[in-house]
Design a protein around this motif. Structure first.
Motif, PDB file in Angstrom:
ATOM      1  N   LEU A  15      -9.244   5.428  -5.111  1.00  0.00           N
ATOM      2  CA  LEU A  15      -9.079   4.125  -5.203  1.00  0.00           C
ATOM      3  C   LEU A  15      -7.863   3.800  -6.105  1.00  0.00           C
ATOM      4  O   LEU A  15      -7.525   4.288  -6.983  1.00  0.00           O
ATOM      5  N   SER A  43      -5.136   0.534  -7.175  1.00  0.00           N
ATOM      6  CA  SER A  43      -4.825  -0.792  -7.255  1.00  0.00           C
ATOM      7  C   SER A  43      -3.239  -0.854  -7.485  1.00  0.00           C
ATOM      8  O   SER A  43      -2.549  -0.761  -8.399  1.00  0.00           O
ATOM      9  N   GLN A  85       0.087  -2.582  -7.757  1.00  0.00           N
ATOM     10  CA  GLN A  85       0.746  -3.882  -8.482  1.00  0.00           C
ATOM     11  C   GLN A  85       2.228  -3.834  -8.547  1.00  0.00           C
ATOM     12  O   GLN A  85       2.957  -4.620  -9.012  1.00  0.00           O
ATOM     13  N   GLY A  89      -5.723  -6.365  -3.621  1.00  0.00           N
ATOM     14  CA  GLY A  89      -6.761  -5.860  -4.307  1.00  0.00           C
ATOM     15  C   GLY A  89      -6.732  -4.334  -4.121  1.00  0.00           C
ATOM     16  O   GLY A  89      -5.764  -3.876  -3.930  1.00  0.00           O
ATOM     17  N   ILE A  90      -7.979  -3.939  -4.457  1.00  0.00           N
ATOM     18  CA  ILE A  90      -8.029  -2.172  -4.506  1.00  0.00           C
ATOM     19  C   ILE A  90      -8.138  -1.726  -3.385  1.00  0.00           C
ATOM     20  O   ILE A  90      -9.111  -2.182  -2.449  1.00  0.00           O
ATOM     21  N   GLN A  91      -7.547  -0.695  -3.044  1.00  0.00           N
ATOM     22  CA  GLN A  91      -7.257  -0.056  -1.662  1.00  0.00           C
ATOM     23  C   GLN A  91      -7.834   1.169  -1.867  1.00  0.00           C
ATOM     24  O   GLN A  91      -7.808   2.078  -2.843  1.00  0.00           O
ATOM     25  N   ASP A 138      -3.503   5.569 -15.343  1.00  0.00           N
ATOM     26  CA  ASP A 138      -2.504   4.443 -15.186  1.00  0.00           C
ATOM     27  C   ASP A 138      -1.297   5.246 -14.563  1.00  0.00           C
ATOM     28  O   ASP A 138      -0.861   6.030 -15.119  1.00  0.00           O
ATOM     29  N   GLY A 146       0.342   0.160 -11.321  1.00  0.00           N
ATOM     30  CA  GLY A 146      -0.941   0.472 -10.813  1.00  0.00           C
ATOM     31  C   GLY A 146      -1.740   1.201 -11.573  1.00  0.00           C
ATOM     32  O   GLY A 146      -1.759   1.560 -12.667  1.00  0.00           O
ATOM     33  N   TYR A 147      -3.032   1.381 -10.945  1.00  0.00           N
ATOM     34  CA  TYR A 147      -4.042   2.308 -11.544  1.00  0.00           C
ATOM     35  C   TYR A 147      -4.747   3.098 -10.624  1.00  0.00           C
ATOM     36  O   TYR A 147      -5.066   2.454  -9.389  1.00  0.00           O
ATOM     37  N   GLU A 148      -5.087   4.135 -10.573  1.00  0.00           N
ATOM     38  CA  GLU A 148      -5.769   5.241  -9.728  1.00  0.00           C
ATOM     39  C   GLU A 148      -6.922   5.964 -10.347  1.00  0.00           C
ATOM     40  O   GLU A 148      -6.854   6.341 -11.346  1.00  0.00           O
ATOM     41  N   SER A 202       0.741  -1.326  -0.002  1.00  0.00           N
ATOM     42  CA  SER A 202       0.028  -0.071   0.000  1.00  0.00           C
ATOM     43  C   SER A 202       1.095   1.238   0.061  1.00  0.00           C
ATOM     44  O   SER A 202       0.383   2.355  -0.428  1.00  0.00           O
ATOM     45  N   ASP A 243      -9.221   9.027 -13.613  1.00  0.00           N
ATOM     46  CA  ASP A 243      -8.519   7.755 -13.457  1.00  0.00           C
ATOM     47  C   ASP A 243      -7.433   7.774 -14.491  1.00  0.00           C
ATOM     48  O   ASP A 243      -7.317   8.439 -15.720  1.00  0.00           O
TER      49      ASP A 243
END
Length: 203
Positions: free
Chosen positions: A176, A178, A180, A102-104, A156, A125-127, A22, A154
């Motif tokens: 939110l 994700s 990775q 997962g998605i935080q 990448d 990740g993706y936000e 995180s 949103d």
């Protein structure tokens, strides 16, 4: 060691891994900060090594969380989330989820805008974020956007980006993310001449 103690210790590894991911911290960077080896940290996260107090104390300091958060799981079936703000550089993050992976979800609070030059960052990740209060400045590659309350964006996170307040008041976001990847890679900002107003998100 009784079954209850075994169950508690079994949850420490996933919790440590979730905290590190995180925060987008690599094992190597965490090892340098805590004095523990990357191998030890990896074995703690996978449950191959039982944690000791000497190992958990520097990890609690590195993550700025109480030691109890690393060891004591919330009561089964209790839906309440105990919100604990975390300082990350100049801004504040309030985790809104507690499950590993997962998605935080986070609430992020940026201080009023300053004259300091921004630094773009990239990471896997993706936000997605939604502006609750204030004005938000989003630098995405060589583009610049300004968003106000009720607007969303949103992207990448492998695209060089920077988020901050765009006004004289703090900016509050619901985010939110994700996660990775590993620790963010920083690169200097090269072009902020382009400015585009962001479109409002359809309700």
């Amino acid at each position: 060691m009784n079954t209850t103690e075994d169950d508690v210790l079994a949850q420490v590894g996933p919790r440590l891994r979730a905290l590190r991911q995180s925060r987008n911290i690599s094992l190597a960077a965490l090892a340098a900060e805590t004095g523990l080896t990357a191998s030890t940290l990896s074995r703690l996260e996978t449950g191959k090594l039982r944690p000791t107090l000497e190992q958990l104390l520097p990890l609690a300091r590195a993550y700025s969380v109480p030691l109890d958060d690393l060891v004591a799981a919330p009561p089964t079936g209790d839906p309440r989330i105990h919100l604990r703000p975390i300082r990350r550089g100049s801004f504040t993050v309030v985790p809104l989820t507690r499950r590993p992976g997962g998605i935080q979800a986070y609430k992020v609070i940026y201080p009023p805008a300053t004259s300091s030059p921004p630094t773009l960052q990239t990471h896997d990740g993706y936000e997605w974020f939604y502006v609750l209060n204030g004005q938000v400045r989003l630098l995405l590659g060589d583009q610049q956007y300004q968003l106000g309350p009720g607007e969303a964006a949103d992207f990448d996170t492998r695209t060089p980006h920077h988020l901050s307040s765009a006004g004289t008041q703090p900016a509050e976001l619901l985010t939110l993310f994700s996660a990775q990847g590993e620790r963010a890679h920083l690169s200097p900002l090269t072009d902020t001449d382009h400015h585009h107003e962001a479109q409002s998100c359809d309700s």
